[in-house]
Write a protein that holds these residues in place. Structure first.
Motif, short mmCIF file in Angstrom:
data_model
loop_
_atom_site.label_atom_id
_atom_site.label_comp_id
_atom_site.label_asym_id
_atom_site.label_seq_id
_atom_site.Cartn_x
_atom_site.Cartn_y
_atom_site.Cartn_z
N GLU A 1 0.82 -1.25 -0.08
CA GLU A 1 0.02 -0.12 -0.04
C GLU A 1 0.96 1.25 0.04
O GLU A 1 1.84 1.40 0.70
N LEU A 2 0.36 2.28 -0.54
CA LEU A 2 0.73 3.63 -0.70
C LEU A 2 0.15 4.32 0.51
O LEU A 2 -0.90 4.15 0.64
N VAL A 3 0.88 5.36 1.10
CA VAL A 3 0.28 5.99 2.39
C VAL A 3 0.63 7.51 2.12
O VAL A 3 1.87 7.79 1.86
N VAL A 4 -0.53 8.29 2.25
CA VAL A 4 -0.36 9.51 2.08
C VAL A 4 -0.46 10.19 3.65
O VAL A 4 -1.10 9.82 4.26
N ARG B 1 3.74 14.00 2.01
CA ARG B 1 4.67 13.08 1.66
C ARG B 1 4.08 11.82 1.55
O ARG B 1 3.14 11.49 2.12
N MET B 2 4.65 11.02 0.81
CA MET B 2 4.23 9.46 0.47
C MET B 2 4.94 8.58 0.99
O MET B 2 6.37 8.76 0.93
N ARG C 1 0.21 12.85 -3.77
CA ARG C 1 0.45 14.38 -3.60
C ARG C 1 1.73 14.51 -2.95
O ARG C 1 2.23 13.82 -2.21
N ILE C 2 2.56 15.48 -3.41
CA ILE C 2 3.67 15.88 -2.91
C ILE C 2 3.45 17.41 -2.70
O ILE C 2 3.08 18.30 -3.63
N GLU C 3 3.64 17.96 -1.46
CA GLU C 3 3.59 19.34 -0.98
C GLU C 3 4.61 19.80 -0.06
O GLU C 3 5.14 19.43 0.68
N SER D 1 13.17 15.14 2.42
CA SER D 1 13.12 14.50 1.24
C SER D 1 11.88 14.26 0.37
O SER D 1 10.86 13.84 1.02
N LYS D 2 11.98 14.50 -0.95
CA LYS D 2 11.20 13.96 -1.87
C LYS D 2 11.16 12.68 -2.62
O LYS D 2 10.22 12.26 -3.52
N GLU D 3 12.07 12.11 -2.16
CA GLU D 3 12.09 10.47 -2.60
C GLU D 3 10.88 9.85 -2.14
O GLU D 3 10.68 10.09 -0.89
#
Ligand code: GLY
Ligand code: MN
Length: 359
Positions: free
Chosen positions: A213-216, A232-233, A334-336, A353-355
């Motif tokens: 799963e991806l988590v926001v 971040r994800m 989403r990236i903020e 970090s946005k990795e």
């Protein structure tokens, strides 16, 4: 800050004549805080070219004396009665008020008791406009709020494992930010995993995280009154190629929009830059909100960075850049970041970090 509050009140006093107003009546808490430092839940301020009078009730008498540097009145009953007596005493005629910020009840109680020659004139958005340009002190506070928020994220994200509940991660993030100096979260922390991440404003549930799963995580702190905002994800396991591609698309859109931020740029242009990158990936229709918003004493303030917005960015504006894609039944990404507009571009305040973070 007291000099700053007085300078803000003076700027309003100077602007009254051009708006053909004898006074401005402010009733909205963030605007009162901006003009005086007052943080209580019940206050009003009447600004004329010569005077600034602050009204509150006895619960806030001590705070008002300590914080509010202009004239003060402590009302025994509803503030409107004391405001009306000041209007009568000062013989004010055209009194600006904030239509979107005052309840109908307050408006009605003022309007029906106004002296014959006095009237209320809509003057909404004026203080909000002043608030869009942050002072050096405000930027320093936003920066501290952003740093607290990012440190809380680092501490809490290190504990993420399959089986942890969305609610538990949200609670951990909020506990950490308070331990690190925040007064409170700037908004309800968003933690959503798997298909629920496609809900842009999901509320955390008791669902446990599962591998694959991806988590926001969308979180903000409020510190010394000022907000931060970051998304971040996290991914539990090894992301499949489709996920990596969608993540890359959103990240490219976010970086391109940040690159378009500079004083003088149209907000709609910054939004279009993000949208165009997503279009290149066939994902523009999954981007269902605007690219960003101003923030400061409130989490959402002007300017909005959206398709239909007609603002231009200016030095000192603090804004978010947060493109996202939402695919029902699959995932949302989403990236903020929080950034401050400068003459040549912007300062990215968010250090995280946005990795894509895989755990
Ligand atoms: N971070 C929540 C929002 O901007 O709507
Ligand atoms: Mn935001």
């Amino acid at each position: 800050m007291e000099n700053e509050f007085a300078a803000r009140r003076a700027a309003v006093a100077r602007g009254l004549a051009a708006r053909k107003l004898d006074a401005l009546l402010v009733w909205f808490s963030p605007n009162l805080r901006y003009l005086s430092g007052f943080t209580g839940s019940n206050g009003a301020m009447l600004l004329t070219p010569e005077r600034a009078i602050f009204f509150t009730d006895p619960r806030y008498e001590i705070q008002a004396r300590q914080k509010v540097g202009c004239e003060r009145r402590i009302a025994k009953g509803p503030l409107a009665a004391d405001v009306l007596s000041a209007i009568r005493r000062l013989k004010l005629r055209r009194i600006g008020y904030e239509p979107g910020r005052m309840t109908c009840d307050t408006y009605t109680s003022l309007e029906k008791e106004l002296p014959m020659k006095a009237s209320l004139a809509a003057a909404g958005g004026w203080i909000e406009e002043l608030r869009t340009i942050k002072s050096a002190e405000e930027i320093a506070r936003i920066r501290r709020s952003v740093e607290t928020n990012s440190r809380a994220f680092e501490q809490a994200a290190a504990r993420v494992r399959p089986g942890m509940k969305e609610q538990d991660l949200a609670a951990e993030l909020e506990y950490r930010m308070r331990r690190l100096g925040a007064e409170k979260p700037a908004f309800e922390t968003i933690v959503a995993a798997g298909v629920r991440s496609a809900l842009p404003h999901a509320q955390p549930t008791a669902a446990p995280f599962q591998t694959g799963e991806l988590v926001v995580v969308d979180m903000g702190a409020q510190q010394d009154g000022y907000c931060s905002d970051m998304t971040r994800m996290l991914f539990l396991g090894t992301p499949p190629a489709k996920m990596k591609r969608a993540y890359r698309a959103v990240l490219e859109a976010q970086l391109a929009a940040i690159d378009a931020v500079r004083a003088g740029a149209r907000t709609a242009r910054v939004d279009a830059v993000a949208r165009n990158v997503l279009k290149g990936y066939g994902l523009d229709r999954a981007f269902i909100h605007s690219t960003g918003h101003g923030l400061g004493l409130e989490i959402h303030e002007p300017p909005r960075i959206g398709r239909r917005d007609r603002h231009r960015l200016a030095v000192g504006m603090a804004i978010t850049i947060e493109p996202g894609v939402y695919l029902e039944g699959w995932s949302g990404i989403r990236i903020e970041d929080t950034v401050v507009v400068t003459g040549s571009g912007c300062d990215i305040l968010t250090p995280t970090s946005k990795e894509l973070r895989c755990v």
